[in-house]
Scaffold this active site. Sequence first.
Site, PDB file in Angstrom:
ATOM      1  N   HIS A  13      -2.884   0.580   7.468  1.00 18.74           N
ATOM      2  CA  HIS A  13      -1.963   1.677   7.796  1.00 18.74           C
ATOM      3  C   HIS A  13      -2.808   2.814   8.376  1.00 18.74           C
ATOM      4  O   HIS A  13      -3.951   3.014   7.936  1.00 18.74           O
ATOM      5  CB  HIS A  13      -1.303   2.304   6.569  1.00 18.74           C
ATOM      6  CG  HIS A  13      -0.468   1.418   5.709  1.00 18.74           C
ATOM      7  ND1 HIS A  13      -0.981   0.642   4.718  1.00 18.74           N
ATOM      8  CD2 HIS A  13       0.875   1.243   5.662  1.00 18.74           C
ATOM      9  CE1 HIS A  13       0.006   0.014   4.097  1.00 18.74           C
ATOM     10  NE2 HIS A  13       1.150   0.346   4.645  1.00 18.74           N
ATOM     11  N   ASP A  17      -4.598   4.879   5.745  1.00 17.80           N
ATOM     12  CA  ASP A  17      -5.641   4.221   4.938  1.00 17.80           C
ATOM     13  C   ASP A  17      -7.016   4.479   5.522  1.00 17.80           C
ATOM     14  O   ASP A  17      -8.012   4.477   4.811  1.00 17.80           O
ATOM     15  CB  ASP A  17      -5.525   2.683   4.962  1.00 17.80           C
ATOM     16  CG  ASP A  17      -4.183   2.178   4.548  1.00 17.80           C
ATOM     17  OD1 ASP A  17      -3.506   2.875   3.786  1.00 17.80           O
ATOM     18  OD2 ASP A  17      -3.823   1.064   4.988  1.00 17.80           O
TER      19      ASP A  17
HETATM   20  C1  XLS Z   1       4.812  -2.582  -0.089  1.00 11.95           C
HETATM   21  C2  XLS Z   1       4.502  -3.311   1.124  1.00 11.95           C
HETATM   22  C3  XLS Z   1       3.427  -2.683   2.010  1.00 11.95           C
HETATM   23  C4  XLS Z   1       3.504  -3.254   3.391  1.00 11.95           C
HETATM   24  C5  XLS Z   1       2.809  -2.458   4.440  1.00 11.95           C
HETATM   25  O1  XLS Z   1       5.421  -3.102  -1.016  1.00 11.95           O
HETATM   26  O2  XLS Z   1       4.183  -4.618   0.783  1.00 11.95           O
HETATM   27  O3  XLS Z   1       2.173  -2.836   1.429  1.00 11.95           O
HETATM   28  O4  XLS Z   1       2.997  -4.561   3.443  1.00 11.95           O
HETATM   29  O5  XLS Z   1       3.322  -1.184   4.543  1.00 11.95           O
END
Ligand code: XLS
Length: 435
Positions: A100, A103
């Site tokens: 993301h 991150d």
């Molecule tokens: C949350 C999601 C997240 C997505 C990416 O539950 O799994 O981690 O994969 O935003």
Amino acid sequence: MSFFGLDAPIRYAGPDSKDPLAYRFYDKNKQVMGKRMEDHLRFSACYWHSFTWPGGDPFGGETFLRPWMHGSDPLQMARDKADVAFDMFKLLDVPFFTFHDVDVAPEGASLAESVKNLETITDIFAEKMGQTGTRLLWGTANLFSHRRYMAGAATNPDPDVFAYAVGQVKAAIDATKKLNGENYVCWGGREGYETLLNTDMKKELDQLGRFMSMLVDYKHKIGFSGPILIEPKPREPSKHQYDFDVATVFGFLQKYDLLADVKVNIEQNHAILAGHSFDHEVRLAYALGVFGSLDINRGDDLLGWDTDQFAMNVSELTLLFHEMLKQGGFTTGGLNFDAKIRRQSIDPQDLLIAHVASMDACARALLAAEAMIADKALEGPLAARYSGWASPDNQAILRGESDLETIAAKAMAGLDPQPRSGRQEYLEGVLNRYV
Ligand code: XLS
Ligand code: NI
Ligand code: NI
């Protein structure tokens, strides 16, 4: 010595190895049904759970005390984090990673500053990707953590929050394109509601439809060739999320005319939270033509929330790969470890061991699925069960060359269908012969 205390990449050592830092089944060059194992599984490590999550839970904070999370210069911390992340990708020898925007680079005082930080770090990524050969499976924007998004991003009642989200998503897909990402993911973290008392559902769905349509238009404009993927999840953090499950997302894509460009990224435990099994969601996505990619992390049988554990269940994974091999496997997608080690797993090598064990579980399941397909272990009985439909008159029904009255007349002329066993326990026994 690196953070992980390991210099040479982890290698295949065969099923007899007892080394937790060796692959027992994941042999990346091994041919499976005409393709290298690495190209079937397309493993991806994720940035957020491995390098930005501190090990907290709702009752307690940080347990990991990662050095790159403690410093005074956020951009330097982001650089240190990138060093450790790419070290891990190389040690695991995974072909892909995912991230993301927030991150990887610190948020600035304005969106413009955040985007500048993202560009600085993705320049570093581009260099590291060139050196290590690690590729980007997908990028995404975090439109759910900051308090501005507490009432949603695209579905926020405030159009300025919608605009801010558009700005963030544009920068994130630009970054994904710059790094040759193969997909772009949208998990609608707070695209849902807490209470209908304050929610105009129809309006929020229309907003989400516009947001996705504009993202698709922009993707074409910049020549981003991979698909946009929506990641379904039924709840958490919102009480109800609009991207509930594969079927709900399909309905949304159909209504807003997005089926040509948007597919799904299915997460194992999101399927369970929606009251489905993982293979149900995968099979339905293939059946509806929207299969894209997978987040392979699992939940816990007793905890009804998204625990994001590393997948270890070989028999469940075997059914997954059986279906995937039958369908021809991934195109742009891959197996992304959107997975966290447990908060007690505080040793640096726990991160490596978790990935290795889960990659091995997947590889072992892939081999079991290959053997099942070679033997037609499940396909044979399945074909037999539906074999009546192969006759010319029944094929004609499916082609639309018959009508209600013709078929009813056939039934009236003395048809007497005899029930046949579904053979469930026989089939469960067959599966267990392979895992
Ligand atoms: C949350 C999601 C997240 C997505 C990416 O539950 O799994 O981690 O994969 O935003
Ligand atoms: Ni999740
Ligand atoms: Ni996920």
